[in-house]
Design a protein around this motif. Structure first.
Motif, short mmCIF file in Angstrom:
data_model
loop_
_atom_site.label_atom_id
_atom_site.label_comp_id
_atom_site.label_asym_id
_atom_site.label_seq_id
_atom_site.Cartn_x
_atom_site.Cartn_y
_atom_site.Cartn_z
N ALA A 24 0.84 -1.20 0.00
CA ALA A 24 0.00 0.00 0.00
C ALA A 24 0.88 1.26 0.00
CB ALA A 24 -0.93 0.00 1.21
N ASN A 25 1.96 1.22 0.76
CA ASN A 25 2.89 2.35 0.78
C ASN A 25 3.51 2.55 -0.60
OD1 ASN A 25 4.44 4.44 1.91
ND2 ASN A 25 6.08 3.04 2.48
N GLU A 26 3.85 1.45 -1.26
CA GLU A 26 4.42 1.54 -2.60
C GLU A 26 3.40 2.08 -3.60
OE1 GLU A 26 6.20 -1.46 -6.00
OE2 GLU A 26 6.38 -2.03 -3.90
N TRP A 79 11.19 10.27 -0.40
CA TRP A 79 11.51 10.57 1.00
C TRP A 79 10.33 10.21 1.90
CZ3 TRP A 79 10.05 14.93 4.24
CH2 TRP A 79 10.81 15.02 5.41
N ARG A 80 9.12 10.55 1.46
CA ARG A 80 7.92 10.20 2.22
C ARG A 80 7.77 8.68 2.30
NH1 ARG A 80 3.19 8.14 1.76
NH2 ARG A 80 1.45 8.86 3.00
N TRP A 81 7.99 7.99 1.17
CA TRP A 81 7.88 6.53 1.16
C TRP A 81 8.83 5.90 2.18
CZ3 TRP A 81 11.59 2.85 -0.08
CH2 TRP A 81 11.11 1.54 -0.16
N MET A 82 10.07 6.38 2.22
CA MET A 82 11.05 5.83 3.17
C MET A 82 10.66 6.13 4.62
SD MET A 82 14.76 6.35 1.32
CE MET A 82 14.53 8.07 0.91
N ARG A 83 10.16 7.33 4.88
CA ARG A 83 9.74 7.67 6.25
C ARG A 83 8.59 6.79 6.71
NH1 ARG A 83 7.76 13.23 6.50
NH2 ARG A 83 7.57 12.81 8.71
N VAL A 84 7.62 6.55 5.83
CA VAL A 84 6.49 5.70 6.19
C VAL A 84 6.95 4.26 6.40
CG1 VAL A 84 4.32 4.70 5.33
CG2 VAL A 84 4.73 7.16 5.13
N GLN A 85 7.81 3.77 5.52
CA GLN A 85 8.32 2.40 5.64
C GLN A 85 9.08 2.23 6.95
OE1 GLN A 85 7.22 0.43 3.31
NE2 GLN A 85 8.15 -1.40 4.16
N ARG A 86 9.92 3.20 7.29
CA ARG A 86 10.69 3.15 8.53
C ARG A 86 9.75 3.14 9.75
NH1 ARG A 86 13.41 7.86 8.36
NH2 ARG A 86 14.69 7.02 6.71
N ALA A 87 8.72 3.99 9.73
CA ALA A 87 7.77 4.03 10.84
C ALA A 87 7.04 2.69 10.99
CB ALA A 87 6.77 5.17 10.63
N PRO A 95 4.16 9.14 9.88
CA PRO A 95 4.44 10.58 9.86
C PRO A 95 3.42 11.34 9.03
CG PRO A 95 5.97 9.42 8.43
CD PRO A 95 5.15 8.37 9.13
N VAL A 96 3.18 12.56 9.44
CA VAL A 96 2.27 13.43 8.70
C VAL A 96 3.01 13.92 7.45
CG1 VAL A 96 0.98 15.60 8.77
CG2 VAL A 96 1.08 14.15 10.79
N SER A 97 2.30 13.97 6.34
CA SER A 97 2.90 14.39 5.08
C SER A 97 2.37 15.77 4.69
CB SER A 97 2.57 13.38 3.98
OG SER A 97 3.04 13.83 2.74
N VAL A 98 3.28 16.62 4.23
CA VAL A 98 2.88 17.94 3.74
C VAL A 98 2.64 17.92 2.23
CG1 VAL A 98 4.08 19.19 5.57
CG2 VAL A 98 5.27 18.70 3.45
N LEU A 99 2.89 16.78 1.60
CA LEU A 99 2.76 16.69 0.15
C LEU A 99 1.36 17.02 -0.37
CD1 LEU A 99 4.58 16.24 -2.24
CD2 LEU A 99 4.19 13.79 -2.05
N PRO A 100 0.29 16.54 0.29
CA PRO A 100 -1.04 16.94 -0.20
C PRO A 100 -1.27 18.45 -0.12
CG PRO A 100 -1.23 15.00 1.19
CD PRO A 100 0.19 15.50 1.32
N ALA A 101 -0.80 19.09 0.92
CA ALA A 101 -0.97 20.54 1.05
C ALA A 101 -0.16 21.28 -0.01
CB ALA A 101 -0.57 21.00 2.45
N ILE A 102 1.08 20.84 -0.24
CA ILE A 102 1.93 21.46 -1.26
C ILE A 102 1.28 21.33 -2.63
CG2 ILE A 102 4.11 21.23 -2.50
CD1 ILE A 102 5.38 20.44 0.19
#
Length: 121
Positions: A24-26, A79-87, A95-102
């Protein structure tokens, strides 16, 4: 998913998350990349393919804005994918992502340029 059985609170060992969450992350990562590709296609169309009767410089501003947004998404998505995978591996909250807001702000600004760009003095 929590830490592996037997892992202490101070251990930095990562637990393998359920493969469905990894997939799902991928898929989310690939959706962001598709979004970036669509923005690049829009930028190419505005800059090179469509004979737009816009005021001088507007097509450059819109095309550059679309391309810049695509670059931001392309850089941020892995970067977001790696942060989510690590979590997930560490059993932490995602982690919260700012990508949708950007993306929302970027698309809104480009849309404003398209709608009102020809009417500004």
């Amino acid at each position: 998913m929590g830490p592996r059985p037997g892992a202490g609170a101070g251990d930095d060992e990562d637990a393998e998350p359920d493969y469905r969450f990894t997939l799902a992350n991928e898929r989310t990562f690939l959706a962001w990349i598709r979004t970036a590709l669509a923005l690049i296609a829009g930028a190419v169309a505005v800059l090179h393919l469509l004979p737009l009767d816009w005021r001088p410089g507007l097509n450059l501003a819109v095309g550059t804005g679309l391309a810049a947004l695509a670059i931001v998404i392309t850089v941020y998505a892995p970067w977001r994918w790696m942060r989510v995978q690590r979590a997930m591996r560490r059993g932490q909250s995602l982690p919260v992502s700012v990508l949708p807001a950007i993306t929302t702000v970027g698309v809104a600004l480009v849309s404003i340029l398209v709608l009102f760009g020809n009417y500004w003095p």
